[in-house]
Enzyme design. Structure first.
Site, short mmCIF file in Angstrom:
data_model
loop_
_atom_site.label_atom_id
_atom_site.label_comp_id
_atom_site.label_asym_id
_atom_site.label_seq_id
_atom_site.Cartn_x
_atom_site.Cartn_y
_atom_site.Cartn_z
N LYS A 134 0.80 -1.23 0.00
CA LYS A 134 0.00 0.00 0.00
C LYS A 134 0.84 1.28 0.00
CE LYS A 134 -4.00 -2.29 1.97
NZ LYS A 134 -5.08 -2.28 2.99
N GLY A 188 0.79 -1.47 13.88
CA GLY A 188 0.96 -1.39 12.44
C GLY A 188 0.92 0.04 11.95
N ALA A 189 2.01 0.47 11.32
CA ALA A 189 2.09 1.82 10.77
C ALA A 189 2.43 1.76 9.29
CB ALA A 189 3.13 2.64 11.53
N ALA A 244 -2.21 0.15 5.68
CA ALA A 244 -3.52 0.07 6.34
C ALA A 244 -3.50 0.77 7.68
CB ALA A 244 -3.92 -1.40 6.52
N ILE A 246 -7.65 -6.61 11.52
CA ILE A 246 -7.95 -6.61 10.09
C ILE A 246 -7.18 -7.68 9.34
CG2 ILE A 246 -8.47 -4.14 10.19
CD1 ILE A 246 -5.91 -3.69 8.52
N GLY A 297 -11.25 -8.22 9.52
CA GLY A 297 -10.98 -7.56 8.25
C GLY A 297 -12.17 -7.55 7.30
#
Length: 273
Positions: free
Chosen positions: A75, A136-137, A140, A225, A248
């Site tokens: 992403k 999480g960075a 998403a 997710i 998710g």
């Protein structure tokens, strides 16, 4: 037109991921295309980080490609490959859906954030005033962080293996919120009232969650997710305790009509009815 009625005029919405077996977008979006009478079909493609740039260049040249959906771990990298971005995608620095224009240019959008908060449904109110752990960075995680900043949490604690990604995400939250509500997660991360896993941790057997699951209580809101086609250890433990949970599929279902509209050539934010 059913999702299997493919002919020489059919356009393809590719979905890139690594891994890709867990991807649910084609299953959900193809019936939407069919119901709207679009000669458009989504299909998964296993694309690794080392082949993303080369694969992107090929798909840019194919006139029957309508666009590309991207999932882990592409992403952020895909955003850098786009020729233009929506405002949300630009702020987040990540995309999850791309339109291919007739001239081969790629226009990226980001729907994960709105999908996440809307996917919480009646539990969304619990974000306001809460201490939140965001694991999480990446793409998403950044999108979710952007959306969380508008939900008025008391604090967001960000955890990731990449210090630069943590710093980017903390700054993003504080900038959007207009105050210093975000910081790097410390040893007290387990006390958070809301746990959000926005990483692939849990997709593979033996994955170890970086926060002690013993810190969960029945009052914790847990969103993972990573969980699409199967339950992760985090969600399994949360459900054993009776926690309110979201996976998710909740996020994806909340944004799928927006992704369908974008893939069909509409402006970002316009669902495909």
């Amino acid at each position: 037109m059913s999702p299997v009625d493919i002919d020489g005029s059919t356009r393809i919405y590719a979905v890139f991921g690594d891994p890709v077996k867990q991807v649910q977008t084609p299953r959900l979006i193809n019936p939407i295309f069919a119901a709207a009478g679009c000669n458009l079909v989504a299909a998964p493609f296993h694309v690794t980080p080392s082949t993303l740039t080369a694969t992107w260049a090929v798909f840019r040249q194919l006139s029957n490609i309508a666009g590309i959906g991207v999932t882990v771990p592409h992403k952020v990298a895909a955003a850098r490959l786009c020729d233009s971005l929506t405002d949300a995608a630009r702020q987040v620095g990540a995309v999850n859906s791309i339109q291919r224009h007739a001239d081969g240019s790629m226009h990226g959008a980001q729907f994960d954030g709105i999908g996440f908060v809307q996917g919480l449904a009646s539990a969304r109110f619990r974000l306001k005033g809460a201490e939140i752990l965001l694991l999480g960075a990446g793409g998403a995680g950044r999108a979710i962080a952007h959306a969380l900043a508008a939900e008025a949490p008391a604090r967001v604690m960000v955890m990731d293996r990449d210090p630069e990604s943590v710093a980017f995400t903390v700054d993003l939250i504080n900038r959007v919120a207009g105050e210093g509500i975000a910081r790097k997660a410390g040893r007290d991360a387990g006390r958070a009232a809301v746990w959000i896993n926005a990483t692939p941790v849990g997709l593979k057997p033996g994955d170890e969650f970086p926060v002690e699951l013993a810190a969960l209580t029945p009052d914790t809101l847990v969103a993972d997710i990573a969980s699409l086609s199967r339950e992760t250890e985090l969600l399994a433990r949360a459900r054993e305790l009776g926690c309110t949970t979201s996976d998710g599929n909740d996020m994806l279902n909340a944004q799928i009509s927006l992704i369908a509209g974008f893939a069909a050539g509409h402006e970002a934010g316009s669902p495909l009815a």
